[in-house]
Design a protein around this motif. Structure first.
Motif, PDB file in Angstrom:
ATOM      1  N   SER A   7      18.612  24.883  -7.218  1.00  0.00           N
ATOM      2  CA  SER A   7      17.218  24.495  -7.421  1.00  0.00           C
ATOM      3  C   SER A   7      16.308  25.445  -6.631  1.00  0.00           C
ATOM      4  CB  SER A   7      16.972  23.042  -6.998  1.00  0.00           C
ATOM      5  OG  SER A   7      17.231  22.862  -5.616  1.00  0.00           O
ATOM      6  N   ASP A   8      15.094  25.613  -7.124  1.00  0.00           N
ATOM      7  CA  ASP A   8      14.095  26.398  -6.407  1.00  0.00           C
ATOM      8  C   ASP A   8      13.486  25.531  -5.318  1.00  0.00           C
ATOM      9  OD1 ASP A   8      14.427  28.668  -7.980  1.00  0.00           O
ATOM     10  OD2 ASP A   8      12.866  28.059  -9.400  1.00  0.00           O
ATOM     11  N   ILE A   9      13.167  26.159  -4.198  1.00  0.00           N
ATOM     12  CA  ILE A   9      12.518  25.456  -3.086  1.00  0.00           C
ATOM     13  C   ILE A   9      11.365  26.320  -2.585  1.00  0.00           C
ATOM     14  CG2 ILE A   9      14.545  24.138  -2.370  1.00  0.00           C
ATOM     15  CD1 ILE A   9      13.366  27.169  -0.409  1.00  0.00           C
ATOM     16  N   ILE A  10      10.492  25.694  -1.809  1.00  0.00           N
ATOM     17  CA  ILE A  10       9.384  26.389  -1.165  1.00  0.00           C
ATOM     18  C   ILE A  10       9.642  26.343   0.339  1.00  0.00           C
ATOM     19  CG2 ILE A  10       6.882  26.452  -0.803  1.00  0.00           C
ATOM     20  CD1 ILE A  10       7.629  26.722  -3.755  1.00  0.00           C
ATOM     21  N   LEU A  11       9.604  27.497   0.975  1.00  0.00           N
ATOM     22  CA  LEU A  11       9.794  27.592   2.425  1.00  0.00           C
ATOM     23  C   LEU A  11       8.545  27.083   3.135  1.00  0.00           C
ATOM     24  CD1 LEU A  11      11.678  28.635   4.688  1.00  0.00           C
ATOM     25  CD2 LEU A  11      10.549  30.855   4.457  1.00  0.00           C
ATOM     26  N   LEU A  12       8.733  26.288   4.196  1.00  0.00           N
ATOM     27  CA  LEU A  12       7.601  25.675   4.892  1.00  0.00           C
ATOM     28  C   LEU A  12       7.231  26.370   6.194  1.00  0.00           C
ATOM     29  CD1 LEU A  12       8.475  21.907   4.361  1.00  0.00           C
ATOM     30  CD2 LEU A  12       6.828  23.317   3.111  1.00  0.00           C
ATOM     31  N   ARG A  13       7.999  27.382   6.614  1.00  0.00           N
ATOM     32  CA  ARG A  13       7.666  28.078   7.862  1.00  0.00           C
ATOM     33  C   ARG A  13       7.963  29.561   7.741  1.00  0.00           C
ATOM     34  NH1 ARG A  13      12.356  25.471  11.676  1.00  0.00           N
ATOM     35  NH2 ARG A  13      13.114  27.448  12.385  1.00  0.00           N
ATOM     36  N   ASP A  14       7.285  30.326   8.556  1.00  0.00           N
ATOM     37  CA  ASP A  14       7.493  31.768   8.572  1.00  0.00           C
ATOM     38  C   ASP A  14       8.802  32.118   9.269  1.00  0.00           C
ATOM     39  OD1 ASP A  14       4.999  32.089   7.410  1.00  0.00           O
ATOM     40  OD2 ASP A  14       3.987  32.611   9.285  1.00  0.00           O
ATOM     41  N   LEU A  15       9.523  33.058   8.680  1.00  0.00           N
ATOM     42  CA  LEU A  15      10.729  33.619   9.291  1.00  0.00           C
ATOM     43  C   LEU A  15      10.598  35.144   9.237  1.00  0.00           C
ATOM     44  CD1 LEU A  15      13.395  31.344   7.567  1.00  0.00           C
ATOM     45  CD2 LEU A  15      12.503  31.124   9.887  1.00  0.00           C
ATOM     46  N   ASP A  24       7.058  31.141   0.349  1.00  0.00           N
ATOM     47  CA  ASP A  24       7.997  31.921  -0.463  1.00  0.00           C
ATOM     48  C   ASP A  24       8.951  30.987  -1.206  1.00  0.00           C
ATOM     49  OD1 ASP A  24       6.833  34.247   0.414  1.00  0.00           O
ATOM     50  OD2 ASP A  24       8.528  34.897   1.653  1.00  0.00           O
ATOM     51  N   ILE A  25       9.355  31.413  -2.387  1.00  0.00           N
ATOM     52  CA  ILE A  25      10.238  30.626  -3.248  1.00  0.00           C
ATOM     53  C   ILE A  25      11.658  31.157  -3.104  1.00  0.00           C
ATOM     54  CG2 ILE A  25      10.754  29.954  -5.624  1.00  0.00           C
ATOM     55  CD1 ILE A  25       7.733  30.590  -6.197  1.00  0.00           C
ATOM     56  N   GLY A  26      12.596  30.241  -2.882  1.00  0.00           N
ATOM     57  CA  GLY A  26      14.002  30.609  -2.780  1.00  0.00           C
ATOM     58  C   GLY A  26      14.851  29.734  -3.676  1.00  0.00           C
ATOM     59  N   THR A  27      16.136  30.043  -3.739  1.00  0.00           N
ATOM     60  CA  THR A  27      17.090  29.286  -4.556  1.00  0.00           C
ATOM     61  C   THR A  27      18.208  28.762  -3.659  1.00  0.00           C
ATOM     62  OG1 THR A  27      16.624  30.685  -6.461  1.00  0.00           O
ATOM     63  CG2 THR A  27      18.668  29.412  -6.521  1.00  0.00           C
ATOM     64  N   VAL A  28      18.471  27.459  -3.742  1.00  0.00           N
ATOM     65  CA  VAL A  28      19.544  26.842  -2.955  1.00  0.00           C
ATOM     66  C   VAL A  28      20.887  27.362  -3.463  1.00  0.00           C
ATOM     67  CG1 VAL A  28      20.708  24.660  -2.403  1.00  0.00           C
ATOM     68  CG2 VAL A  28      18.197  24.759  -2.493  1.00  0.00           C
ATOM     69  N   PHE A  63      12.145  23.065   4.035  1.00  0.00           N
ATOM     70  CA  PHE A  63      11.917  23.355   2.620  1.00  0.00           C
ATOM     71  C   PHE A  63      11.288  22.155   1.934  1.00  0.00           C
ATOM     72  CE2 PHE A  63      16.103  25.144   3.870  1.00  0.00           C
ATOM     73  CZ  PHE A  63      15.771  26.480   3.866  1.00  0.00           C
ATOM     74  N   ARG A  64      10.722  22.402   0.761  1.00  0.00           N
ATOM     75  CA  ARG A  64      10.291  21.317  -0.121  1.00  0.00           C
ATOM     76  C   ARG A  64      10.489  21.773  -1.554  1.00  0.00           C
ATOM     77  NH1 ARG A  64       5.589  22.305  -2.746  1.00  0.00           N
ATOM     78  NH2 ARG A  64       4.118  23.783  -1.837  1.00  0.00           N
ATOM     79  N   LEU A  65      10.511  20.816  -2.449  1.00  0.00           N
ATOM     80  CA  LEU A  65      10.597  21.140  -3.872  1.00  0.00           C
ATOM     81  C   LEU A  65       9.231  21.581  -4.386  1.00  0.00           C
ATOM     82  CD1 LEU A  65      12.840  18.197  -5.124  1.00  0.00           C
ATOM     83  CD2 LEU A  65      13.483  20.606  -4.900  1.00  0.00           C
ATOM     84  N   PRO A  66       9.187  22.450  -5.374  1.00  0.00           N
ATOM     85  CA  PRO A  66       7.908  22.850  -5.965  1.00  0.00           C
ATOM     86  C   PRO A  66       7.255  21.680  -6.705  1.00  0.00           C
ATOM     87  CG  PRO A  66       9.705  24.296  -6.709  1.00  0.00           C
ATOM     88  CD  PRO A  66      10.316  23.168  -5.959  1.00  0.00           C
ATOM     89  N   THR A  67       5.946  21.743  -6.837  1.00  0.00           N
ATOM     90  CA  THR A  67       5.192  20.760  -7.612  1.00  0.00           C
ATOM     91  C   THR A  67       4.398  21.492  -8.692  1.00  0.00           C
ATOM     92  OG1 THR A  67       3.185  20.865  -6.283  1.00  0.00           O
ATOM     93  CG2 THR A  67       4.903  19.350  -5.524  1.00  0.00           C
ATOM     94  N   ARG A  68       3.803  20.740  -9.569  1.00  0.00           N
ATOM     95  CA  ARG A  68       2.969  21.337 -10.622  1.00  0.00           C
ATOM     96  C   ARG A  68       1.768  22.080 -10.046  1.00  0.00           C
ATOM     97  NH1 ARG A  68       3.694  19.656 -15.926  1.00  0.00           N
ATOM     98  NH2 ARG A  68       1.520  20.198 -16.322  1.00  0.00           N
ATOM     99  N   ALA A  69       1.382  21.742  -8.816  1.00  0.00           N
ATOM    100  CA  ALA A  69       0.232  22.378  -8.185  1.00  0.00           C
ATOM    101  C   ALA A  69       0.566  23.765  -7.614  1.00  0.00           C
ATOM    102  CB  ALA A  69      -0.304  21.488  -7.074  1.00  0.00           C
ATOM    103  N   ASP A  70       1.847  24.100  -7.500  1.00  0.00           N
ATOM    104  CA  ASP A  70       2.245  25.387  -6.927  1.00  0.00           C
ATOM    105  C   ASP A  70       2.069  26.515  -7.928  1.00  0.00           C
ATOM    106  OD1 ASP A  70       3.113  24.523  -4.333  1.00  0.00           O
ATOM    107  OD2 ASP A  70       4.885  23.658  -5.283  1.00  0.00           O
ATOM    108  N   ILE A  71       1.537  27.634  -7.447  1.00  0.00           N
ATOM    109  CA  ILE A  71       1.334  28.821  -8.259  1.00  0.00           C
ATOM    110  C   ILE A  71       1.934  30.001  -7.489  1.00  0.00           C
ATOM    111  CG2 ILE A  71      -0.358  30.384  -9.274  1.00  0.00           C
ATOM    112  CD1 ILE A  71      -2.267  27.951  -9.385  1.00  0.00           C
TER     113      ILE A  71
END
Length: 75
Positions: A7-15, A24-28, A63-71
């Motif tokens: 699944s795609d996820i959204i990173l919640l902190r800077d690395l 940033d968008i990543g894949t589990v 991480f969090r899952l993407p929502t419809r509001a994410d672009i």
């Protein structure tokens, strides 16, 4: 909440040491369960050409899952 494999996820902190940043968008690619600890995930981040930027392993609270509001954006 668990994140399904691939699944795609959204990173919640800077690395910055890994070259990835909040948003940033990543894949589990793997889930790590250790008794008594928060579930962890290995997540692969790609550039727009499909090249791997980083593979990081962090707790699910990063991480969090993407929502419809994410672009997707370019930085």
């Amino acid at each position: 909440m668990n994140f399904p494999l691939y699944s795609d996820i959204i990173l919640l902190r800077d690395l910055p040491e890994e070259g990835v940043y909040a948003g940033d968008i990543g894949t589990v690619v793997a889930q790590h369960d250790v008794s008594g600890l928060e579930t962890g995930y290995s997540v692969e981040f790609f550039d727009m050409l499909g090249n791997t930027v980083a593979v990081v392993t962090l707790p699910m609270s990063c991480f969090r899952l993407p929502t419809r509001a994410d672009i997707p954006t370019v930085r």
